[in-house]
Write a protein that holds these residues in place. Structure first.
Motif, mmCIF file in Angstrom:
data_model
loop_
_atom_site.group_PDB
_atom_site.id
_atom_site.type_symbol
_atom_site.label_atom_id
_atom_site.label_comp_id
_atom_site.label_asym_id
_atom_site.label_seq_id
_atom_site.Cartn_x
_atom_site.Cartn_y
_atom_site.Cartn_z
ATOM 1 N N ILE A 165 -1.399 -1.361 9.734
ATOM 2 C CA ILE A 165 -1.229 -0.973 8.345
ATOM 3 C C ILE A 165 -0.090 -1.778 7.733
ATOM 4 O O ILE A 165 1.045 -1.750 8.222
ATOM 5 N N GLU A 166 -0.404 -2.486 6.677
ATOM 6 C CA GLU A 166 0.586 -3.326 6.018
ATOM 7 C C GLU A 166 1.776 -2.486 5.542
ATOM 8 O O GLU A 166 1.608 -1.412 4.972
ATOM 9 N N GLU A 167 2.967 -2.969 5.811
ATOM 10 C CA GLU A 167 4.210 -2.327 5.394
ATOM 11 C C GLU A 167 4.422 -0.952 6.035
ATOM 12 O O GLU A 167 5.186 -0.136 5.526
ATOM 13 N N ASP A 168 3.720 -0.685 7.134
ATOM 14 C CA ASP A 168 3.924 0.584 7.841
ATOM 15 C C ASP A 168 3.876 0.323 9.341
ATOM 16 O O ASP A 168 2.843 0.515 9.992
ATOM 17 N N PRO A 169 4.979 -0.125 9.922
ATOM 18 C CA PRO A 169 4.998 -0.488 11.345
ATOM 19 C C PRO A 169 4.831 0.696 12.294
ATOM 20 O O PRO A 169 4.611 0.498 13.488
ATOM 21 N N THR A 170 4.928 1.927 11.789
ATOM 22 C CA THR A 170 4.816 3.091 12.667
ATOM 23 C C THR A 170 3.373 3.551 12.854
ATOM 24 O O THR A 170 3.117 4.401 13.708
ATOM 25 N N SER A 171 2.449 3.000 12.059
ATOM 26 C CA SER A 171 1.078 3.529 12.068
ATOM 27 C C SER A 171 0.034 2.470 12.392
ATOM 28 O O SER A 171 0.166 1.307 11.988
ATOM 29 N N GLN A 172 -0.995 2.887 13.101
ATOM 30 C CA GLN A 172 -2.158 2.050 13.331
ATOM 31 C C GLN A 172 -3.363 2.956 13.554
ATOM 32 O O GLN A 172 -3.210 4.169 13.777
ATOM 33 N N MET A 174 0.846 -1.208 0.000
ATOM 34 C CA MET A 174 0.000 0.000 0.000
ATOM 35 C C MET A 174 0.872 1.244 0.000
ATOM 36 O O MET A 174 1.872 1.338 0.704
ATOM 37 N N LYS A 175 0.447 2.221 -0.789
ATOM 38 C CA LYS A 175 1.130 3.508 -0.798
ATOM 39 C C LYS A 175 0.900 4.190 0.544
ATOM 40 O O LYS A 175 -0.234 4.331 0.990
ATOM 41 N N LYS A 176 1.962 4.636 1.187
ATOM 42 C CA LYS A 176 1.838 5.188 2.532
ATOM 43 C C LYS A 176 1.142 6.534 2.566
ATOM 44 O O LYS A 176 0.574 6.923 3.568
#
Length: 270
Positions: free
Chosen positions: A208-215, A1-3
């Motif tokens: 969020i897939e491929e974004d460990p800093t966000s939920q 996914m595009k961040k």
């Protein structure tokens, strides 16, 4: 996914606007802002700004909007004609009305103003809000030491902006940040900002897939959500306004799944 779904050009424009707002705030005489920190009103969910006496400099407010117009036109030449029209419409009486309506987050007024004057719907409120924020941010700075919590469902305790952004700080403490006035306050890690629900069974996190800093923290009781960003992992921490913009894709995900940042608090307790 595009961040991020926000273009680099628009992000850079917003960064320039944030710099302008900081310059404007620094130029203000702090004595023109007199907060009334009424604890009873705070506990009732009334934002500090609603009781604050602000001596606005109307000519300065209009000047700031002209500066924003020039910046936007520089980045988007096709908007120059519409922005020039706005400048021609913005006399002292209209500017005072814009301040009042921006203060109240009155989308209906600004939409009507745009329609009546045949300009893009987003322009009037964007300009008014942008020029208002330095006053709100200075108000927040003056009272920040007294801001320790928010009343669920009432939004930011300083300016009333709906809660939608939190950051994980220190040892994992959840801190709500207002991208409008930049006030901040701690909140329980498992808690809904909108209805106060703290039942771990009905508070969930969307990762969020491929974004460990966000939920996205969502509440199954009121269907509210808050973006939670672990900025401890950021090399350079952006301002709350830019962080909110850069994570707008999280808002889309939450809303596509039936959650919202503005909820009816009364519905959540019936």
């Amino acid at each position: 996914m595009k961040k991020s779904v926000v273009s680099k050009e628009y992000t850079n424009l917003q960064k320039e606007i944030v710099k302008l707002q900081e310059q404007w705030k620094q130029s203000l005489n702090p004595d023109r802002i007199k907060p009334n920190l009424d604890k009873a009103a705070l506990n009732a969910g009334v934002p500090v700004a609603a009781l604050t006496v602000i001596d606005f400099e109307i000519t300065l407010f209009i000047q700031w909007i002209d500066e924003i117009n020039k910046l936007i036109a520089k980045n988007n030449p096709e908007l120059e004609g519409k922005l020039t029209k706005v400048s021609e419409l913005l006399n002292e009486e209209t500017a005072i009305r814009w301040i009042d309506e921006a203060f109240a987050l009155n989308h209906i007024y600004f939409n009507r103003f745009a329609q009546e004057n045949e300009i893009e719907e987003w322009i009037p409120q964007f300009l008014a809000e942008t020029a208002l924020r330095p006053y709100l941010q200075l108000t927040a700075e003056k009272v920040q030491v007294e801001i320790h919590q928010a009343i669920p469902g009432s939004g930011c305790p300083v300016c009333g902006e709906p809660v939608r952004l939190a950051q994980l700080e220190g040892e994992g403490k959840k801190v709500i940040h207002c991208p409008r006035c930049l006030a901040h306050w701690a909140e329980k890690r498992i808690a809904c900002s909108h209805c106060g629900n703290d039942d771990h069974k009905t508070i969930q996190n969307i990762t969020i897939e491929e974004d460990p800093t966000s939920q996205i923290q969502v509440c199954e009781k009121c269907h509210g959500y808050v973006k939670v960003i672990d900025t401890r992992q950021y090399i350079s921490k952006p301002s709350s306004a830019i962080l909110d913009l850069n994570t707008i894709h999280l808002d889309f995900i939450a809303q596509e799944n039936g959650y919202k940042a503005v909820v009816d608090y009364n519905d959540s307790i019936r």
